[in-house]
Write an enzyme that holds these catalytic residues in place. Sequence first.
Site, PDB file in Angstrom:
ATOM      1  N   ALA A   1       1.522  -5.697  10.529  1.00 51.35           N
ATOM      2  CA  ALA A   1       1.408  -6.798  10.087  1.00 51.35           C
ATOM      3  C   ALA A   1       0.281  -7.079   8.778  1.00 51.35           C
ATOM      4  CB  ALA A   1       1.160  -7.953  10.926  1.00 51.35           C
TER       5      ALA A   1
ATOM      6  N   VAL B   1       0.737  -1.256   0.060  1.00 51.86           N
ATOM      7  CA  VAL B   1      -0.019  -0.031   0.015  1.00 51.86           C
ATOM      8  C   VAL B   1       0.905   1.205   0.041  1.00 51.86           C
ATOM      9  CG1 VAL B   1      -1.709   1.165   1.322  1.00 51.86           C
ATOM     10  CG2 VAL B   1      -1.851  -1.245   1.133  1.00 51.86           C
TER      11      VAL B   1
ATOM     12  N   HIS C   1     -14.694  -0.653   8.626  1.00 50.72           N
ATOM     13  CA  HIS C   1     -14.103  -1.215   7.368  1.00 50.72           C
ATOM     14  C   HIS C   1     -14.151  -2.842   7.694  1.00 50.72           C
ATOM     15  CE1 HIS C   1     -11.362  -2.130   4.310  1.00 50.72           C
ATOM     16  NE2 HIS C   1     -10.413  -2.623   5.045  1.00 50.72           N
TER      17      HIS C   1
ATOM     18  N   THR D   1     -16.597   1.972  -0.251  1.00 48.37           N
ATOM     19  CA  THR D   1     -17.422   2.876  -0.859  1.00 48.37           C
ATOM     20  C   THR D   1     -17.020   2.934  -2.170  1.00 48.37           C
ATOM     21  OG1 THR D   1     -17.821   4.172   1.056  1.00 48.37           O
ATOM     22  CG2 THR D   1     -18.203   5.118  -0.955  1.00 48.37           C
ATOM     23  N   ALA D   2     -16.045   2.924  -2.760  1.00 46.70           N
ATOM     24  CA  ALA D   2     -15.233   2.858  -4.116  1.00 46.70           C
ATOM     25  C   ALA D   2     -16.025   1.701  -4.755  1.00 46.70           C
ATOM     26  CB  ALA D   2     -13.943   2.872  -4.170  1.00 46.70           C
ATOM     27  N   ARG D   3     -15.681   0.540  -3.903  1.00 43.81           N
ATOM     28  CA  ARG D   3     -16.414  -0.843  -4.626  1.00 43.81           C
ATOM     29  C   ARG D   3     -17.724  -0.705  -4.806  1.00 43.81           C
ATOM     30  NH1 ARG D   3     -12.576  -3.427  -0.354  1.00 43.81           N
ATOM     31  NH2 ARG D   3     -10.519  -3.319  -1.334  1.00 43.81           N
TER      32      ARG D   3
HETATM   33  N1  LIG Z   1      -7.493  -0.105   5.319  1.00 42.73           N
HETATM   34  C1  LIG Z   1      -7.421  -0.733   4.334  1.00 42.73           C
HETATM   35  O1  LIG Z   1      -8.482  -0.441   3.366  1.00 42.73           O
HETATM   36  C2  LIG Z   1      -6.333  -1.682   4.078  1.00 42.73           C
HETATM   37  C3  LIG Z   1      -6.511  -2.163   2.938  1.00 42.73           C
HETATM   38  C4  LIG Z   1      -4.987  -2.820   2.577  1.00 42.73           C
HETATM   39  C5  LIG Z   1      -4.281  -3.219   3.371  1.00 42.73           C
HETATM   40  N2  LIG Z   1      -4.538  -2.478   4.715  1.00 42.73           N
HETATM   41  C6  LIG Z   1      -3.466  -2.765   5.861  1.00 42.73           C
HETATM   42  O2  LIG Z   1      -2.587  -1.859   5.744  1.00 42.73           O
HETATM   43  C7  LIG Z   1      -1.425  -2.545   5.962  1.00 42.73           C
HETATM   44  C8  LIG Z   1      -0.020  -2.544   5.239  1.00 42.73           C
HETATM   45  O3  LIG Z   1      -0.732  -3.338   3.925  1.00 42.73           O
HETATM   46  P1  LIG Z   1       0.400  -3.594   3.066  1.00 42.73           P
HETATM   47  O4  LIG Z   1      -0.244  -4.511   1.938  1.00 42.73           O
HETATM   48  O5  LIG Z   1       1.073  -2.727   2.492  1.00 42.73           O
HETATM   49  O6  LIG Z   1       1.561  -4.623   3.808  1.00 42.73           O
HETATM   50  P2  LIG Z   1       2.957  -5.053   3.585  1.00 42.73           P
HETATM   51  O7  LIG Z   1       3.288  -6.125   4.291  1.00 42.73           O
HETATM   52  O8  LIG Z   1       3.195  -5.087   2.178  1.00 42.73           O
HETATM   53  O9  LIG Z   1       3.803  -3.778   4.096  1.00 42.73           O
HETATM   54  C9  LIG Z   1       3.823  -3.361   5.404  1.00 42.73           C
HETATM   55  C10 LIG Z   1       5.242  -2.558   5.554  1.00 42.73           C
HETATM   56  O10 LIG Z   1       5.186  -2.041   6.963  1.00 42.73           O
HETATM   57  C11 LIG Z   1       6.876  -2.146   7.355  1.00 42.73           C
HETATM   58  N3  LIG Z   1       6.711  -2.137   8.878  1.00 42.73           N
HETATM   59  C12 LIG Z   1       6.306  -2.749   9.664  1.00 42.73           C
HETATM   60  N4  LIG Z   1       6.661  -2.649  10.895  1.00 42.73           N
HETATM   61  C13 LIG Z   1       7.128  -1.207  10.646  1.00 42.73           C
HETATM   62  C14 LIG Z   1       7.567  -0.024  11.492  1.00 42.73           C
HETATM   63  N5  LIG Z   1       7.534  -0.310  12.981  1.00 42.73           N
HETATM   64  N6  LIG Z   1       7.774   1.025  10.955  1.00 42.73           N
HETATM   65  C15 LIG Z   1       8.045   1.170   9.716  1.00 42.73           C
HETATM   66  N7  LIG Z   1       7.754   0.196   8.793  1.00 42.73           N
HETATM   67  C16 LIG Z   1       7.250  -0.961   9.227  1.00 42.73           C
HETATM   68  C17 LIG Z   1       7.021  -3.598   6.776  1.00 42.73           C
HETATM   69  O11 LIG Z   1       8.506  -3.716   6.759  1.00 42.73           O
HETATM   70  C18 LIG Z   1       6.341  -3.691   5.461  1.00 42.73           C
HETATM   71  O12 LIG Z   1       7.281  -2.873   4.495  1.00 42.73           O
HETATM   72  C19 LIG Z   1      -1.844  -4.016   6.616  1.00 42.73           C
HETATM   73  O13 LIG Z   1      -2.093  -3.878   8.207  1.00 42.73           O
HETATM   74  C20 LIG Z   1      -3.053  -4.256   5.893  1.00 42.73           C
HETATM   75  O14 LIG Z   1      -3.872  -4.983   6.719  1.00 42.73           O
HETATM   76  C21 LIG Z   1      -5.370  -1.827   4.961  1.00 42.73           C
END
Ligand SMILES: NC(=O)c1ccc[n+]([C@@H]2O[C@H](COP(=O)([O-])OP(=O)(O)OC[C@H]3O[C@@H](n4cnc5c(N)ncnc54)[C@H](O)[C@@H]3O)[C@@H](O)[C@H]2O)c1
Length: 308
Positions: A79, A11, A174, A148-150
């Site tokens: 995570a 993300v 969410h 909402t976009a979905r």
């Molecule tokens: N709100 C939403 O709609 C939505 C959608 C997708 C993902 N997410 C959430 O967003 C988060 C990230 O998703 P992603 O796909 O990018 O995950 P990802 O595993 O690809 O990336 C997470 C990153 O965070 C880094 N990280 C971990 N601890 C850290 C710290 N203390 N400081 C700095 N960096 C740190 C990791 O090294 C990794 O690069 C997850 O919790 C996921 O569930 C939310």
Amino acid sequence: MRVGVIGAGGVGVELVNYLLTLGNVREIVLVNRNKEKALGEVADFSYVESFTYARNTHLHSGSYADCAGCDVIVITAGAQLKGNQTRDELLGENALLIREIVRTLHTHAPHAILVMVTNPVDVLTHIAYKEGLYPRERLISAGTLVDTARFMKIVSQKVGIDPKNINGYILGEHGKGSTLPWSICNICGLDVDTFCSLNGLPPLDRAQIYRDVINAGYEVFHKKGNTNHSTAASVFRIIRAITNDEHSVLPLGVYLEGEYGLHDVVLNVPVVITRKGASKILNYKLLPEELEALHESAKNMQAMAAGV
Ligand SMILES: NC(=O)c1ccc[n+]([C@@H]2O[C@H](COP(=O)([O-])OP(=O)(O)OC[C@H]3O[C@@H](n4cnc5c(N)ncnc54)[C@H](O)[C@@H]3O)[C@@H](O)[C@H]2O)c1
């Protein structure tokens, strides 16, 4: 405008891409636990400039201290879901991390607007708010904007109209406990039933549409392991509304203090987004069953927050 992105994963990196190619920010600081990964992403992005004509935003990797002076900081660190894990199961793991990140950010960037993305996003925003460091208008959960976009896209496919003309919000939390208040949805200004009957379309199967909205994220996740494009686009939408001081209304998670009869919970409701963050929560007259669904969602969120 200076933006911090915490977490250089699926993300975070996709968000940087949106900011570099479509945004209007001066500087981006990318912070990642694994610093090499952030450095690599920055180096890779630097070669994009030779081919794009977007404003050359200064992107660099950095530490939490480098977020000093950031106007907006997006938290994507933590995570990610594994296998059949649910968003809620990430709570224990991510709550400790988010508390630490918010405390650290506050020492360096106390005036920033924080946008939470890490899951479970609404409960983590609640936990961050309870640290007592950032006011509610500057602590926003990206929550149901992507849902909402979905919704907009799924309805648009049924009626053959661009998603941007489908108005409505997924509210509450969410995830599976979200709610779709049809009484405040419309297509080009007409309530959905009137739109369909006046335009030769069968009535929408509301229950099926809601199920499709909820399942959309899971389906993508099971195919590719994350939902980074749509999530990053929704966060980019929030940042654009802040940087342009748009006063746009977006469904986002904020700490409620009596709105919709709810207290002490972060839930997604329609809010006005400006340069100051979530500057106003809009009130709607929801149907009794829609309000009840929002209250159910609140109970679920409060129970989760209390269990941490
Ligand atoms: N709100 C939403 O709609 C939505 C959608 C997708 C993902 N997410 C959430 O967003 C988060 C990230 O998703 P992603 O796909 O990018 O995950 P990802 O595993 O690809 O990336 C997470 C990153 O965070 C880094 N990280 C971990 N601890 C850290 C710290 N203390 N400081 C700095 N960096 C740190 C990791 O090294 C990794 O690069 C997850 O919790 C996921 O569930 C939310």
